[in-house]
Design a protein around this motif. Structure first.
Motif, PDB file in Angstrom:
ATOM      1  N   THR A   1      94.659  48.534  27.942  1.00 57.83           N
ATOM      2  CA  THR A   1      96.053  47.993  27.459  1.00 57.83           C
ATOM      3  C   THR A   1      96.479  49.122  26.698  1.00 57.83           C
ATOM      4  N   LEU A   2      96.207  48.596  25.556  1.00 59.75           N
ATOM      5  CA  LEU A   2      96.644  49.773  24.074  1.00 59.75           C
ATOM      6  C   LEU A   2      95.874  50.629  24.020  1.00 59.75           C
ATOM      7  N   VAL A   3      95.252  50.414  24.495  1.00 60.98           N
ATOM      8  CA  VAL A   3      93.777  51.442  24.266  1.00 60.98           C
ATOM      9  C   VAL A   3      92.983  51.875  25.207  1.00 60.98           C
ATOM     10  N   ASN A   4      92.765  53.484  25.266  1.00 61.03           N
ATOM     11  CA  ASN A   4      91.801  53.736  26.745  1.00 61.03           C
ATOM     12  C   ASN A   4      90.637  54.497  26.552  1.00 61.03           C
ATOM     13  N   SER A   5      89.585  53.244  26.300  1.00 59.91           N
ATOM     14  CA  SER A   5      88.031  53.126  25.916  1.00 59.91           C
ATOM     15  C   SER A   5      87.275  53.612  27.571  1.00 59.91           C
ATOM     16  N   ASP A   6      87.682  53.602  28.216  1.00 59.63           N
ATOM     17  CA  ASP A   6      86.870  53.617  29.528  1.00 59.63           C
ATOM     18  C   ASP A   6      86.081  54.716  29.507  1.00 59.63           C
ATOM     19  N   ALA A   7      85.968  55.829  28.811  1.00 54.82           N
ATOM     20  CA  ALA A   7      84.847  56.898  28.303  1.00 54.82           C
ATOM     21  C   ALA A   7      83.788  56.295  28.370  1.00 54.82           C
ATOM     22  N   VAL A   8      83.738  55.503  26.316  1.00 57.71           N
ATOM     23  CA  VAL A   8      82.646  55.111  25.459  1.00 57.71           C
ATOM     24  C   VAL A   8      82.318  53.264  26.801  1.00 57.71           C
ATOM     25  N   VAL A   9      83.175  52.759  27.466  1.00 56.76           N
ATOM     26  CA  VAL A   9      82.926  51.986  28.021  1.00 56.76           C
ATOM     27  C   VAL A   9      81.494  52.737  28.866  1.00 56.76           C
ATOM     28  N   GLU A  10      81.660  53.297  29.816  1.00 53.71           N
ATOM     29  CA  GLU A  10      80.997  53.792  30.772  1.00 53.71           C
ATOM     30  C   GLU A  10      79.962  54.182  30.575  1.00 53.71           C
ATOM     31  N   ARG A  11      80.187  54.633  29.396  1.00 52.29           N
ATOM     32  CA  ARG A  11      78.117  55.641  28.955  1.00 52.29           C
ATOM     33  C   ARG A  11      77.465  54.705  28.227  1.00 52.29           C
ATOM     34  N   CYS A  12      78.564  53.688  27.620  1.00 55.86           N
ATOM     35  CA  CYS A  12      77.334  52.253  26.775  1.00 55.86           C
ATOM     36  C   CYS A  12      76.670  51.728  27.647  1.00 55.86           C
ATOM     37  N   TRP A  13      77.919  50.983  28.914  1.00 56.10           N
ATOM     38  CA  TRP A  13      77.039  50.528  30.037  1.00 56.10           C
ATOM     39  C   TRP A  13      76.453  50.737  31.236  1.00 56.10           C
ATOM     40  N   ARG A  14      76.361  51.435  31.314  1.00 56.55           N
ATOM     41  CA  ARG A  14      75.355  52.724  32.190  1.00 56.55           C
ATOM     42  C   ARG A  14      74.186  52.668  31.432  1.00 56.55           C
ATOM     43  N   ARG A  15      74.195  53.390  30.261  1.00 55.45           N
ATOM     44  CA  ARG A  15      72.460  52.887  29.615  1.00 55.45           C
ATOM     45  C   ARG A  15      71.950  51.819  29.273  1.00 55.45           C
ATOM     46  N   TRP A  16      73.133  49.978  29.212  1.00 52.24           N
ATOM     47  CA  TRP A  16      72.641  49.183  29.496  1.00 52.24           C
ATOM     48  C   TRP A  16      72.215  49.228  30.331  1.00 52.24           C
ATOM     49  N   ALA A  17      72.470  49.517  31.918  1.00 47.47           N
ATOM     50  CA  ALA A  17      72.384  49.028  33.313  1.00 47.47           C
ATOM     51  C   ALA A  17      70.820  49.642  33.242  1.00 47.47           C
ATOM     52  N   ASP A  18      71.218  50.993  33.323  1.00 44.81           N
ATOM     53  CA  ASP A  18      69.539  51.711  33.676  1.00 44.81           C
ATOM     54  C   ASP A  18      68.686  50.885  33.102  1.00 44.81           C
ATOM     55  N   ARG A  19      68.374  50.762  31.590  1.00 43.35           N
ATOM     56  CA  ARG A  19      67.638  50.052  31.302  1.00 43.35           C
ATOM     57  C   ARG A  19      67.164  48.788  31.094  1.00 43.35           C
ATOM     58  N   HIS A  20      68.058  48.188  32.214  1.00 48.65           N
ATOM     59  CA  HIS A  20      67.569  46.800  32.569  1.00 48.65           C
ATOM     60  C   HIS A  20      67.558  46.734  34.355  1.00 48.65           C
ATOM     61  N   ALA A  21      67.524  48.018  35.093  1.00 52.84           N
ATOM     62  CA  ALA A  21      66.919  48.367  36.028  1.00 52.84           C
ATOM     63  C   ALA A  21      68.362  47.382  37.609  1.00 52.84           C
ATOM     64  N   LEU A  22      69.546  47.649  36.639  1.00 55.58           N
ATOM     65  CA  LEU A  22      70.686  47.232  37.675  1.00 55.58           C
ATOM     66  C   LEU A  22      71.725  48.394  38.059  1.00 55.58           C
ATOM     67  N   ASP A  23      72.357  48.518  38.808  1.00 55.00           N
ATOM     68  CA  ASP A  23      73.188  49.019  39.768  1.00 55.00           C
ATOM     69  C   ASP A  23      74.403  49.853  38.530  1.00 55.00           C
TER      70      ASP A  23
END
Length: 217
Positions: free
Chosen positions: A17-39
């Protein structure tokens, strides 16, 4: 045709809404998904707007809540340390400048440390009232954060106007009995009162009868 709202106070989400943090969110949560074998794509569909432990609970429903809270603390630290690509949403600096001296609050699912880091990285001023994750007992879509922001500013829910980008945030605003302007493409599918592409399409002026006059579109 632009939409016109009057409000006594504005309640503002941060990420998307005020801050575009999509790049960080995607990096961090993609790593989390990989650790938990999620898509990763499925994870990114539900991550926006929620506190991290609530996202984890939705994706790992059989895991004990204590594990989600513990891992969320690690995730917050990881996100706070990664500010690469955190920038203001288009129009955010001028929008916040126009709100100076008027009642407005930040209501975010980030904790205070992350909120300060991202607003600082985007060179945006913190509003006079800030409601962060540690100040509420439930994550969006629960309305607690918006109701707390309104109360701290001293206004009734119906006198407030919310700016949000995410499904859970729009649902939280609705549950609080507040009108909501959707910012950016994510908001379009979730039926805010009006949706605009960016804050560049928002105009703020003092209303003749008091409060603020907001033109969207």
């Amino acid at each position: 045709m632009p939409s016109v709202f009057t409000a006594r106070a504005l309640l503002l989400d941060m990420d998307g809404t005020l801050v575009n943090s999509d790049a960080v969110v995607e990096r961090c949560w993609r790593r989390w998904a990989d650790r938990h074998a999620l898509d990763p794509a499925a994870v990114l569909e539900v991550v926006h707007g929620r506190q991290g432990h609530a996202t984890m609970a939705a994706l790992l429903p059989d895991r004990p809540p204590a594990e989600n809270f513990a891992e969320n603390a690690l995730m917050l630290a990881e996100e706070t340390a990664d500010l690469d690509g955190v920038v203001p949403v288009a129009g955010a600096p001028a929008f916040l400048a126009a709100l100076a001296g008027h009642p407005h609050a930040l209501v975010t699912s980030a904790d205070e440390t992350l909120a300060r880091a991202r607003m600082g990285a985007a060179a945006l001023p913190l509003p006079p009232v800030v409601v962060t994750a540690e100040r509420v007992s439930a994550s969006k879509p629960d309305p607690e954060g918006f109701l707390k922001g309104a109360a701290e500013l001293g206004f009734a829910p119906e006198d407030c106007l919310v700016f949000e980008d995410a499904e859970v945030g729009i649902a939280a605003a609705r549950a609080a009995g507040m009108r909501v302007i959707g910012i950016g493409p994510r908001a379009a599918a979730h039926h805010p009162d009006v949706q605009v592409a960016s804050l560049e399409l928002i105009r703020v002026a003092a209303a003749p009868e008091g409060g603020l006059r907001i033109t969207a579109g």
